[in-house]
Structures are given as C-alpha cells and as structure tokens.
Design an enzyme around this catalytic site. Structure first.
Site, PDB file in Angstrom:
ATOM      1  N   ASP A  62      10.388  -2.222   2.419  1.00 28.39           N
ATOM      2  CA  ASP A  62      10.432  -2.756   3.778  1.00 28.39           C
ATOM      3  C   ASP A  62      11.806  -3.310   4.117  1.00 28.39           C
ATOM      4  O   ASP A  62      12.652  -3.529   3.243  1.00 28.39           O
ATOM      5  CB  ASP A  62       9.398  -3.881   3.928  1.00 28.39           C
ATOM      6  CG  ASP A  62       7.996  -3.351   4.168  1.00 28.39           C
ATOM      7  OD1 ASP A  62       7.854  -2.147   4.454  1.00 28.39           O
ATOM      8  OD2 ASP A  62       7.042  -4.144   4.054  1.00 28.39           O
TER       9      ASP A  62
ATOM     10  N   TYR B 209       7.851  -4.795 -10.015  1.00 26.33           N
ATOM     11  CA  TYR B 209       8.518  -5.584  -8.993  1.00 26.33           C
ATOM     12  C   TYR B 209       8.787  -6.986  -9.509  1.00 26.33           C
ATOM     13  O   TYR B 209       8.044  -7.532 -10.326  1.00 26.33           O
ATOM     14  CB  TYR B 209       7.639  -5.689  -7.739  1.00 26.33           C
ATOM     15  CG  TYR B 209       7.554  -4.415  -6.959  1.00 26.33           C
ATOM     16  CD1 TYR B 209       8.515  -4.097  -6.001  1.00 26.33           C
ATOM     17  CD2 TYR B 209       6.516  -3.513  -7.169  1.00 26.33           C
ATOM     18  CE1 TYR B 209       8.443  -2.922  -5.284  1.00 26.33           C
ATOM     19  CE2 TYR B 209       6.433  -2.338  -6.459  1.00 26.33           C
ATOM     20  CZ  TYR B 209       7.404  -2.042  -5.514  1.00 26.33           C
ATOM     21  OH  TYR B 209       7.329  -0.869  -4.808  1.00 26.33           O
TER      22      TYR B 209
END
Length: 267
Positions: free
Chosen positions: A52, A110
C-alpha cells in the site's frame, strides 16, 4: 534472453503503493522506467505482492525477462544507476524461465515497528507508528501467540477475489521490545489477505492497551466476527523477505505452486 530475479528495497513514504496506477508515482513504474533504459521491452514486471501507499520493503521480489549481454552483477549496478534514491536493487540472479515471484512463494515475512509516546517525535514517525497509551508487554505476547497455526482471518483482512479463501497459516508471530518503549512485530505466513498485517497490528495494540479483550481477539480467529474498526499506520510496515524452494530459483526445476499464494496482497 534470460529471466532475472531481483530483490529490491524501497522507502514507501513518497510512493502511492507498489503497483502501477495511472500517472501516480509507484515503485513498479519507477523500476520499469529504469529497466526500459537498459533495453527491457515487456509491458510489466512480475512481483511477489503489492504494498500500500506508505509501506516499505526490504525484500520485495521482482522478475523480468531481459536480453542482457553482461554478467548479473553488472545488471545490478546498471539498474541501481537508473533508479531513484528511494528504491534500490539489492541482489540479482538468473532463474528458470517460468519462475513467478508471487505464485511460487512458500512464505512471506513482514516487520512492523511502533513506539509508545504521548508526544510526537518527527525523527521516528516517518518509519514507525506512534501509539498511546502504552501497551502491556504480556498482553501483546499472548495475542501474538494466538495467531500461530491455520485460521480463518476473515475478521482481519479480505481476499482480492470475491469468494476467495480467507484461511491462512501463520508460522511465526512475535513481538520484541527493541528499545525503551519501542516494539517490533514479525509475522510469517504462507500468504496474507489484503491489509491483514496492519489490521492484526492495530487489534493487538488495542489488546495491549486493554481496549479490546484477549478473549474477543481470540474468538474472532475461531469464528469471524466484527471487531473494533481501524488499521495500523502504513509507515511502520515493511515487507522483510519472501521464501522460495531452491528448485524454483534454478534455471531448470520442478514447479511447485501454492493455491493461496495467488491471492497475495502485501500488508
């Protein structure tokens, strides 16, 4: 003509995400522009997943076909010479012709960074999420422990395709205090739903602040149900690495694909 796999890192602060979209500045558009200056002529690079706007990466994986007459290390140097300062190619290798960085991924990891302070700190807030009140360590650890294993994460993210599976397997989920009032969260899974990591971080923080009970958090993993709305800020999120089978990185090898990997959308 050969297929190259390159690991790239980028500071997502001034990008409107990874994927090319119109005239917006994106990581994909910058990488493709740099490749075209080296003679690349295809329409689109392949990549492990989309991040994003504002999300960073240490280990995003891309692949492309290129007729390059020099060695891979020279390609790395040439590409970096053409990329902007907030994107860098970190490594390059020749892979088998049918390698796909998304469909052949076995796992992704992540990293999320945050700090607990009542007042702003401009030097940290570019790359970390500031939260207040302070979180309780034991509650964070307990919440992360509940994520391990296979669950239906429908309450924590959404699939890219209507009706797509929301079941994911988490191999690692842990919080670590890296400095006074600073925390990192690492999570490794076979794949992730759209905005799943930021949603998980947000809700774990609310558990740590005693604004959401651990029982409510755990119940949503067993039977998807509405929870507090919200996402952790994008600037604290980093795609750390993507894992592949060794055979998938060789010029010849067996193809092993995971059905859920095709729905990956980073963070």
């Amino acid at each position: 003509m050969a297929r190259y796999q390159i690991i790239i890192a980028y500071d997502g602060t001034h990008f409107q995400g990874f994927q090319r979209q119109g005239s917006s500045r994106t990581v994909q558009a910058e990488v493709e522009a740099a490749l075209r200056s080296l003679g690349w002529q295809d329409e689109s690079i392949l990549y492990a997943g989309r991040t994003d706007s504002g999300v960073h990466a240490m280990g995003q994986v891309i692949a492309f076909d290129l007729d390059w007459r020099h060695n891979p290390q020279q390609l790395l140097k040439a590409l970096n010479a053409s990329l902007p300062e907030d994107v860098a190619a970190r490594s390059v290798q020749v892979v088998r012709n049918h390698f796909h960085p998304r469909y052949h991924a076995l796992a992704r990891q992540y990293l999320y960074r945050l700090y607990c302070e009542e007042e702003r700190d401009p030097l940290r807030e570019r790359y970390m999420w500031r939260v207040w009140p302070e979180v309780q360590a034991e509650l964070l650890h307990q919440a992360a422990n509940r994520l391990l294993g296979e669950h239906d994460f429908a309450a924590f993210g959404s699939p890219l395709r209507p009706g797509g599976s929301t079941i994911r397997r988490v191999y690692r989920a842990e919080w670590q205090q890296t400095a006074k009032k600073e925390w990192t969260f690492r999570i490794t899974a076979n794949a992730f739903l759209y905005r799943m990591v930021r949603r998980l971080v947000f809700l774990q923080v609310r558990v740590g602040q005693q604004q959401l009970s651990l029982e409510q958090f755990e119940a949503a993993l067993q039977i998807p149900q509405p929870l507090l709305p919200g996402l952790a800020k994008p600037n604290g999120l980093y795609l750390e690495w993507v894992q592949y089978e060794e055979n998938d990185l060789k010029s010849e090898g067996l193809i092993k694909t995971l059905s859920v990997s095709g729905e990956e959308d980073c963070g």
